[in-house]
Motif scaffolding. Structure first.
Motif, mmCIF file in Angstrom:
data_model
loop_
_atom_site.group_PDB
_atom_site.id
_atom_site.type_symbol
_atom_site.label_atom_id
_atom_site.label_comp_id
_atom_site.label_asym_id
_atom_site.label_seq_id
_atom_site.Cartn_x
_atom_site.Cartn_y
_atom_site.Cartn_z
ATOM 1 N N VAL A 92 0.862 -1.177 0.000
ATOM 2 C CA VAL A 92 0.000 0.000 0.000
ATOM 3 C C VAL A 92 0.895 1.222 0.000
ATOM 4 O O VAL A 92 1.945 1.241 0.646
ATOM 5 N N HIS A 93 0.485 2.225 -0.758
ATOM 6 C CA HIS A 93 1.190 3.504 -0.745
ATOM 7 C C HIS A 93 0.248 4.585 -0.255
ATOM 8 O O HIS A 93 -0.972 4.463 -0.361
ATOM 9 N N ARG A 94 0.863 5.652 0.221
ATOM 10 C CA ARG A 94 0.091 6.826 0.637
ATOM 11 C C ARG A 94 0.295 7.915 -0.397
ATOM 12 O O ARG A 94 1.415 8.159 -0.844
ATOM 13 N N ALA A 103 -3.744 0.361 -2.935
ATOM 14 C CA ALA A 103 -3.018 -0.906 -3.026
ATOM 15 C C ALA A 103 -2.127 -0.906 -4.251
ATOM 16 O O ALA A 103 -2.454 -0.305 -5.270
ATOM 17 N N CYS A 104 -1.015 -1.588 -4.133
ATOM 18 C CA CYS A 104 -0.017 -1.647 -5.193
ATOM 19 C C CYS A 104 0.328 -3.097 -5.461
ATOM 20 O O CYS A 104 0.603 -3.845 -4.529
ATOM 21 N N ASP A 105 0.293 -3.488 -6.726
ATOM 22 C CA ASP A 105 0.606 -4.885 -7.022
ATOM 23 C C ASP A 105 1.971 -5.035 -7.679
ATOM 24 O O ASP A 105 2.262 -6.050 -8.278
ATOM 25 N N HIS A 106 2.793 -4.004 -7.584
ATOM 26 C CA HIS A 106 4.139 -4.121 -8.124
ATOM 27 C C HIS A 106 5.095 -4.592 -7.041
ATOM 28 O O HIS A 106 4.833 -4.416 -5.853
ATOM 29 N N LEU A 107 6.212 -5.103 -7.508
ATOM 30 C CA LEU A 107 7.254 -5.469 -6.575
ATOM 31 C C LEU A 107 8.372 -4.445 -6.754
ATOM 32 O O LEU A 107 9.077 -4.467 -7.759
ATOM 33 N N HIS A 108 8.474 -3.519 -5.822
ATOM 34 C CA HIS A 108 9.467 -2.466 -5.975
ATOM 35 C C HIS A 108 10.803 -2.917 -5.408
ATOM 36 O O HIS A 108 10.945 -3.054 -4.199
ATOM 37 N N GLY A 109 11.778 -3.085 -6.307
ATOM 38 C CA GLY A 109 13.100 -3.466 -5.821
ATOM 39 C C GLY A 109 13.728 -2.333 -5.032
ATOM 40 O O GLY A 109 13.382 -1.166 -5.226
ATOM 41 N N GLN A 126 -1.785 5.457 -11.512
ATOM 42 C CA GLN A 126 -0.879 4.523 -12.186
ATOM 43 C C GLN A 126 0.508 4.740 -11.627
ATOM 44 O O GLN A 126 0.884 5.867 -11.294
ATOM 45 N N GLU A 127 1.275 3.671 -11.531
ATOM 46 C CA GLU A 127 2.651 3.787 -11.069
ATOM 47 C C GLU A 127 3.597 3.467 -12.198
ATOM 48 O O GLU A 127 3.312 2.599 -13.024
ATOM 49 N N ALA A 128 4.725 4.144 -12.218
ATOM 50 C CA ALA A 128 5.773 3.778 -13.155
ATOM 51 C C ALA A 128 7.118 4.139 -12.555
ATOM 52 O O ALA A 128 7.269 5.223 -11.959
HETATM 53 ZN ZN LIG Z 1 3.844 0.500 -5.867
#
Ligand SMILES: [Zn+2]
Ligand SMILES: [Zn+2]
Ligand SMILES: [Zn+2]
Ligand SMILES: [Zn+2]
Lengths: 168, 168
Positions: A92-94, A103-109, A126-128
DNA sequence: TCCGAGGTGTAATATTATGACATGGCGCCT
DNA sequence: AGGCGCCATGTCATAATATTACACCTCGGA
């Protein structure tokens, strides 16, 4: 390297511009984090995450508390506690610009620099990841002798769906 | 091009790592904006701006109200009104990560992309424009068909002063 | 069994921000 | 001068966001 932009999801009309998250995937990531820390993935944490994943859009903490309330009233503080855990788990991000959570379904290295693109029409995020942005930030930091730890990058604007399909 | 980092002020101990703003310059910018809009640069607006400029660090709105209160109590809503004007004038920015406000003595041209570097030790904020970051943002936006309007870029970390002069 | 870490439920409070409304000054038109 | 509109002010009230405090519970190891 950036995430897959997932441009193919345009055209889905389940609910105006809704981009729900893969609930199973994000849940298993949360569970893995909990295990790795020796902490429980409790019912409250699951409920908050499931709601955010299903919504696919940012929600305010009190809004979450509201939706989760049935016979028992869920208090905001309980939601904040769950959100804290979920943020640490990276699920989850704020959004600082709106004081809301998604909610975030990415895997942030490790040190990935992620941009949140927030649509002012439909509210979707959207995230990038951007290596160019990351380099730019390191650059300005270096120029001023600043030691960067954590970036917050939010881009307000209009998403592709809303641009093509006005106001609605 | 970045602003002058003003690194030479290390060693000054008037107040730990204080980087006050040129009050006259920022005030005249506010006055110019007011004139151009046919609006008054009122006493309240001047007081808020002067306090922020003198402080040189971000302040919460209620903190400003507190400091400006003497015989008469200054209400928060009055401060928010002044801050709104000053932000439109480009003399004050809001830090989304802290819900606080600080004076800015730069002249930001049209679509300049500015990074706020916030020191988590001393609270000071430095600004720097970055064309590289701007290009990175345009890049990720283009990839996803997102139309960017307004970026919020905040970098938490440790400033040069605090890095050299630990904790304090 | 005892203890301690972490979670829950609940109440209270702190912090940030906006809404509503009456009032007052100040240009502008008549 | 008088009236009018616009904007700012002062004041009260309330909304929205976030944290602190504390009693209780539960699980797992010493
Ligand atoms: Zn994310
Ligand atoms: Zn949209
Ligand atoms: Zn600035
Ligand atoms: Zn510092």
């Amino acid at each position: 390297m950036a995430h897959d932009p997932d441009q193919s999801s345009r055209g889905v009309h389940a609910d105006a511009h809704r981009h729900a998250i893969d609930a199973d995937a994000v849940q298993s990531r949360a569970r893995a984090y909990a295990t790795s820390k020796g902490l429980p993935f409790t019912a409250m944490r699951q409920r908050v995450l499931a709601l955010l994943a299903a919504s696919g859009k940012p929600m305010a903490a009190y809004e979450i508390a509201e939706k989760l309330s049935d016979a028992r009233r869920v208090q905001a503080v309980q939601v904040y506690r769950a959100l804290e855990f979920l943020q640490e788990a990276g699920c989850v991000h704020r959004l600082a610009s709106q004081s809301s959570y998604f909610a975030c379904d990415h895997l942030h290295g490790n040190g990935e620099t992620v941009v949140f693109m927030v649509c002012s029409q439909c509210g979707a995020v959207q995230e990038a990841a951007s290596d160019l942005v990351a380099r730019g930030l390191r650059g300005v930091a270096k120029t001023t002798g600043f030691k960067p730890l954590h970036p917050i990058i939010e881009l307000e604007g209009e998403c592709a769906d809303c641009t093509s399909e006005p106001v609605r």
